[in-house]
Structure formats: structure tokens, C-alpha cells
Design a protein around this motif. Structure first.
Motif, PDB file in Angstrom:
ATOM      1  N   ALA A   1      -9.168   1.904  13.285  1.00  0.00           N
ATOM      2  CA  ALA A   1      -8.493   1.293  12.131  1.00  0.00           C
ATOM      3  C   ALA A   1      -9.306   1.367  10.851  1.00  0.00           C
ATOM      4  CB  ALA A   1      -8.158  -0.163  12.438  1.00  0.00           C
ATOM      5  N   SER A   2     -10.620   1.484  10.945  1.00  0.00           N
ATOM      6  CA  SER A   2     -11.469   1.323   9.764  1.00  0.00           C
ATOM      7  C   SER A   2     -11.190   2.342   8.671  1.00  0.00           C
ATOM      8  CB  SER A   2     -12.941   1.381  10.181  1.00  0.00           C
ATOM      9  OG  SER A   2     -13.259   0.286  11.017  1.00  0.00           O
ATOM     10  N   HIS A   3     -10.997   3.590   9.023  1.00  0.00           N
ATOM     11  CA  HIS A   3     -10.717   4.647   8.042  1.00  0.00           C
ATOM     12  C   HIS A   3      -9.446   4.309   7.260  1.00  0.00           C
ATOM     13  CE1 HIS A   3      -9.889   9.255   7.414  1.00  0.00           C
ATOM     14  NE2 HIS A   3     -10.023   8.608   6.278  1.00  0.00           N
ATOM     15  N   TRP A   4      -8.377   3.960   7.978  1.00  0.00           N
ATOM     16  CA  TRP A   4      -7.105   3.623   7.328  1.00  0.00           C
ATOM     17  C   TRP A   4      -7.277   2.429   6.398  1.00  0.00           C
ATOM     18  CZ3 TRP A   4      -3.852  -0.405   6.582  1.00  0.00           C
ATOM     19  CH2 TRP A   4      -2.543  -0.121   6.176  1.00  0.00           C
ATOM     20  N   LEU A   5      -7.982   1.404   6.854  1.00  0.00           N
ATOM     21  CA  LEU A   5      -8.174   0.212   6.037  1.00  0.00           C
ATOM     22  C   LEU A   5      -8.899   0.548   4.735  1.00  0.00           C
ATOM     23  CD1 LEU A   5      -9.208  -2.245   8.884  1.00  0.00           C
ATOM     24  CD2 LEU A   5      -7.087  -2.351   7.553  1.00  0.00           C
ATOM     25  N   ILE A   6      -9.942   1.346   4.823  1.00  0.00           N
ATOM     26  CA  ILE A   6     -10.704   1.716   3.634  1.00  0.00           C
ATOM     27  C   ILE A   6      -9.829   2.498   2.661  1.00  0.00           C
ATOM     28  CG2 ILE A   6     -12.620   3.151   2.813  1.00  0.00           C
ATOM     29  CD1 ILE A   6     -14.051   2.401   5.478  1.00  0.00           C
ATOM     30  N   GLU A   7      -9.066   3.461   3.172  1.00  0.00           N
ATOM     31  CA  GLU A   7      -8.236   4.296   2.298  1.00  0.00           C
ATOM     32  C   GLU A   7      -7.088   3.521   1.656  1.00  0.00           C
ATOM     33  OE1 GLU A   7      -6.915   7.896   4.145  1.00  0.00           O
ATOM     34  OE2 GLU A   7      -8.799   8.913   3.605  1.00  0.00           O
ATOM     35  N   HIS A   8      -6.683   2.394   2.245  1.00  0.00           N
ATOM     36  CA  HIS A   8      -5.556   1.631   1.718  1.00  0.00           C
ATOM     37  C   HIS A   8      -5.987   0.346   1.026  1.00  0.00           C
ATOM     38  CE1 HIS A   8      -3.448   4.420   4.378  1.00  0.00           C
ATOM     39  NE2 HIS A   8      -2.373   4.177   3.658  1.00  0.00           N
ATOM     40  N   GLY A   9      -7.270   0.269   0.666  1.00  0.00           N
ATOM     41  CA  GLY A   9      -7.722  -0.834  -0.166  1.00  0.00           C
ATOM     42  C   GLY A   9      -8.098  -2.102   0.554  1.00  0.00           C
ATOM     43  N   PHE A  10      -8.244  -2.044   1.877  1.00  0.00           N
ATOM     44  CA  PHE A  10      -8.682  -3.210   2.640  1.00  0.00           C
ATOM     45  C   PHE A  10     -10.169  -3.071   2.970  1.00  0.00           C
ATOM     46  CE2 PHE A  10      -4.154  -2.593   3.532  1.00  0.00           C
ATOM     47  CZ  PHE A  10      -3.652  -3.837   3.197  1.00  0.00           C
ATOM     48  N   ASP A  11     -10.789  -4.152   3.381  1.00  0.00           N
ATOM     49  CA  ASP A  11     -12.241  -4.145   3.605  1.00  0.00           C
ATOM     50  C   ASP A  11     -12.566  -4.492   5.050  1.00  0.00           C
ATOM     51  OD1 ASP A  11     -14.949  -4.185   3.467  1.00  0.00           O
ATOM     52  OD2 ASP A  11     -15.097  -5.982   2.216  1.00  0.00           O
ATOM     53  N   PRO A  12     -12.811  -3.491   5.887  1.00  0.00           N
ATOM     54  CA  PRO A  12     -13.174  -3.791   7.280  1.00  0.00           C
ATOM     55  C   PRO A  12     -14.559  -4.402   7.413  1.00  0.00           C
ATOM     56  CG  PRO A  12     -13.394  -1.440   6.848  1.00  0.00           C
ATOM     57  CD  PRO A  12     -12.759  -2.043   5.624  1.00  0.00           C
ATOM     58  N   ASP A  13     -15.317  -4.441   6.299  1.00  0.00           N
ATOM     59  CA  ASP A  13     -16.657  -5.033   6.324  1.00  0.00           C
ATOM     60  C   ASP A  13     -16.648  -6.480   5.870  1.00  0.00           C
ATOM     61  OD1 ASP A  13     -19.336  -4.874   6.938  1.00  0.00           O
ATOM     62  OD2 ASP A  13     -19.932  -4.135   4.962  1.00  0.00           O
TER      63      ASP A  13
ATOM     64  N   HIS B   1       0.859  -1.175   0.000  1.00  0.00           N
ATOM     65  CA  HIS B   1       0.000   0.000   0.000  1.00  0.00           C
ATOM     66  C   HIS B   1       0.895   1.223   0.000  1.00  0.00           C
ATOM     67  CE1 HIS B   1       0.853   0.068   4.339  1.00  0.00           C
ATOM     68  NE2 HIS B   1       0.406  -1.172   4.401  1.00  0.00           N
ATOM     69  N   ARG B   2       0.311   2.397   0.164  1.00  0.00           N
ATOM     70  CA  ARG B   2       1.081   3.630  -0.033  1.00  0.00           C
ATOM     71  C   ARG B   2       2.182   3.831   1.009  1.00  0.00           C
ATOM     72  NH1 ARG B   2      -4.132   5.702  -0.917  1.00  0.00           N
ATOM     73  NH2 ARG B   2      -4.107   6.798   1.080  1.00  0.00           N
ATOM     74  N   GLN B   3       2.047   3.213   2.174  1.00  0.00           N
ATOM     75  CA  GLN B   3       3.028   3.423   3.231  1.00  0.00           C
ATOM     76  C   GLN B   3       4.178   2.433   3.187  1.00  0.00           C
ATOM     77  OE1 GLN B   3       0.845   3.445   6.936  1.00  0.00           O
ATOM     78  NE2 GLN B   3       0.239   5.589   6.687  1.00  0.00           N
ATOM     79  N   ARG B   4       3.872   1.185   2.848  1.00  0.00           N
ATOM     80  CA  ARG B   4       4.936   0.169   2.854  1.00  0.00           C
ATOM     81  C   ARG B   4       4.548  -1.011   1.982  1.00  0.00           C
ATOM     82  NH1 ARG B   4       2.533  -0.134   7.972  1.00  0.00           N
ATOM     83  NH2 ARG B   4       3.956   1.504   8.628  1.00  0.00           N
ATOM     84  N   ALA B   5       5.565  -1.819   1.684  1.00  0.00           N
ATOM     85  CA  ALA B   5       5.346  -3.054   0.926  1.00  0.00           C
ATOM     86  C   ALA B   5       6.237  -4.141   1.508  1.00  0.00           C
ATOM     87  CB  ALA B   5       5.666  -2.849  -0.553  1.00  0.00           C
ATOM     88  N   THR B   6       5.737  -5.367   1.468  1.00  0.00           N
ATOM     89  CA  THR B   6       6.518  -6.513   1.901  1.00  0.00           C
ATOM     90  C   THR B   6       6.523  -7.537   0.776  1.00  0.00           C
ATOM     91  OG1 THR B   6       5.930  -6.184   4.227  1.00  0.00           O
ATOM     92  CG2 THR B   6       6.774  -8.352   3.601  1.00  0.00           C
ATOM     93  N   LEU B   7       7.721  -7.954   0.382  1.00  0.00           N
ATOM     94  CA  LEU B   7       7.906  -8.940  -0.674  1.00  0.00           C
ATOM     95  C   LEU B   7       8.547 -10.189  -0.081  1.00  0.00           C
ATOM     96  CD1 LEU B   7       9.525  -6.593  -3.341  1.00  0.00           C
ATOM     97  CD2 LEU B   7       7.086  -6.994  -2.956  1.00  0.00           C
ATOM     98  N   ARG B   8       8.207 -11.344  -0.664  1.00  0.00           N
ATOM     99  CA  ARG B   8       8.880 -12.580  -0.264  1.00  0.00           C
ATOM    100  C   ARG B   8       9.617 -13.146  -1.458  1.00  0.00           C
ATOM    101  NH1 ARG B   8       6.639 -17.974   2.967  1.00  0.00           N
ATOM    102  NH2 ARG B   8       8.598 -19.155   2.765  1.00  0.00           N
TER     103      ARG B   8
END
Length: 248
Positions: A220-232, A10-17
Motif C-alpha cells: 500500500a505504501s507506494h499508492w499512498l505516497i503517490e496519492h498524497g497520503f503519509d504512510p510514515d 484523489h485521482r481515482q475517486r472522491a467522496t463527498l458528504r
């Protein structure tokens, strides 16, 4: 050659394996610095640091599997949950890390701001937000700081059988409220709280843990929505908030 797997991005960080190596890339260099320092201080299993060249931190894969996933029942045994509780207790009993944690006033201000956003954007019924804000108030009291992980999601605790093999993602570690860590690892898995406490100990405030379930989900819900995750998604933050409405 090993394939590159994008674990999270997402916009703040990425993790690759890549094979048995995780590469964490963070836009805030302070996060990796805290993570490296916290893992060196933590008295519980953590990933091996392979190298650190800002903004990239390379760590080794932790053996075992995550304690569970948010939104799915945990397949881990009661004994594995108890082992996780014992590990968290060792962390909380350790000397405090030498950097500051979040202030109570900042937590309260963030909660109020996020509740205002949720109401303004009508992402949940107002009565759900108001009821959970009321419940969350129990967490807003002075606490004795302990060494907390700070983001102890269920996917950050790895077990092999009934043994904790590693705890990952330490960038939020700091002095803080012990009940916060206990709440985050059981968020969405409230039925496993007693298993966790069998290893942690019983000198806990369950009402405060429940308050942190509400507070964390609201914040957490606002951040999740803005970063493409679904708190619902089923079993996730919105379900946690709705479940509070069924309590007396």
C-alpha cells in the motif's frame, strides 16, 4: 442548505458528504458496480443505497462511529471488537460472490514489484523491507476462498455501543483469503486482535494474519505516497513495518 464536505479525494475517486448523504464518484465504473452487488449479497449491515447514476453512487450515512482510526488507539470496547469479529465471520460464511477474486500469483507479483519500488526509492531502510518481505511470504499460500470485504480498514466498520451498525466501501469485495480481512481491520491495532477473534472464532492462523500486516503495508505504501497520503504518520504503515523488526 447543507454544506458539501470533501471526505476523501484523489485521482481515482472522491467522496463527498451532503447532509446525511454520501456521494461517491469513481473513475472506474466497475468499482461502484461491485459495491452495489456486494452490499446486496452481504449478510451484515451495510449502507442504504439511495441511487446509482454512474459514475456517482449515493448512499445514506451509517449510524454510530468508526471502530477506530489508523494511527490512534481505538476507543471501542472489547465487546464492540468482538461484535465486529462476529459480523466478519457471518460474511466469510456466506456464499461466494459470483465474480473472481485475486489470484495468488498476482498478489505475489505485486508484492515483489512494490518491494522493488520501495528499495529503489529508499523510502525505508533496506533491512526493514527485506525483513517484512520475508514475513509476508507466509501469506503467499493457497487459501480456501470466502466472501471477503477486501478493504476492511478500521474506518470502514461502524459501531454504536457494542453493536455493528454498518460496514462501508465494498468496491474490493470478492472471493479471497479470510485472514486478509482479519489483518486489515487490525492493521496498526494489533493489540485488539484477540478482542476481534473473541467474536470471529479461534480457527485462524495468527502467523498468516501477521504476514498480511507486512504484505499490506509493503504493497500500500507506494499508492499512498503517490496519492498524497503519509504512510510514515505515527501508527501507520511504516510504523507497522518497523515494528516487525522488534519481533524474534
Amino acid at each position: 442548505m447543507d454544506e458539501v464536505e470533501v471526505v476523501v479525494a484523489h485521482r481515482q475517486r472522491a467522496t463527498l458528504r451532503v447532509g446525511d448523504v454520501f456521494l461517491k464518484v469513481d473513475g472506474d465504473l466497475a468499482h461502484a458496480d461491485v459495491e452495489v452487488r456486494a452490499m446486496a449479497l452481504a449478510p451484515i449491515p451495510t449502507p442504504a443505497i439511495l441511487w446509482h447514476e454512474p459514475p456517482v453512487l449515493a448512499i445514506a450515512v451509517v449510524p454510530g462511529r468508526a471502530l477506530g482510526l489508523l494511527g490512534e488507539p481505538s476507543a471501542a470496547s472489547p465487546e464492540a471488537w468482538a461484535a465486529a469479529g462476529a459480523a466478519i465471520r457471518r460474511l466469510h460464511d456466506a456464499p461466494l460472490p459470483p465474480w473472481p477474486g485475486r489470484r495468488l500469483d498476482d498478489v505475489a507479483a505485486e508484492l515483489d514489484g512494490e518491494c522493488a519500488w520501495l528499495l529503489a526509492n529508499a523510502v525505508l531502510p533496506a533491512e526493514v523491507i527485506h525483513r517484512n518481505r520475508e514475513i509476508a511470504g507466509a501469506a503467499l499460500r493457497p487459501w480456501k476462498p470466502v466472501f471477503i470485504h477486501g478493504d476492511l480498514q478500521i474506518t470502514h466498520v461502524f459501531v454504536d455501543g457494542d453493536e455493528v451498525t454498518g460496514v462501508i466501501d465494498w468496491s474490493e469485495a470478492a472471493p479471497g483469503d479470510a485472514m486478509f480481512d482479519l489483518a486489515i481491520v487490525t492493521l496498526g491495532h494489533e493489540e485488539r486482535l484477540e478482542d476481534l477473534l473473541a467474536g470471529y472464532g479461534t480457527d485462524v492462523d495468527r502467523d498468516v494474519i501477521r504476514a498480511w500486516w507486512s504484505l499490506r503495508s509493503l504493497v500500500a505504501s507506494h499508492w499512498l505516497i503517490e496519492h498524497g497520503f503519509d504512510p510514515d504518520a505515527p501508527g501507520c504503515e511504516f510504523d507497522v513495518l518497523r515494528s516487525r523488526m522488534r519481533e524474534p
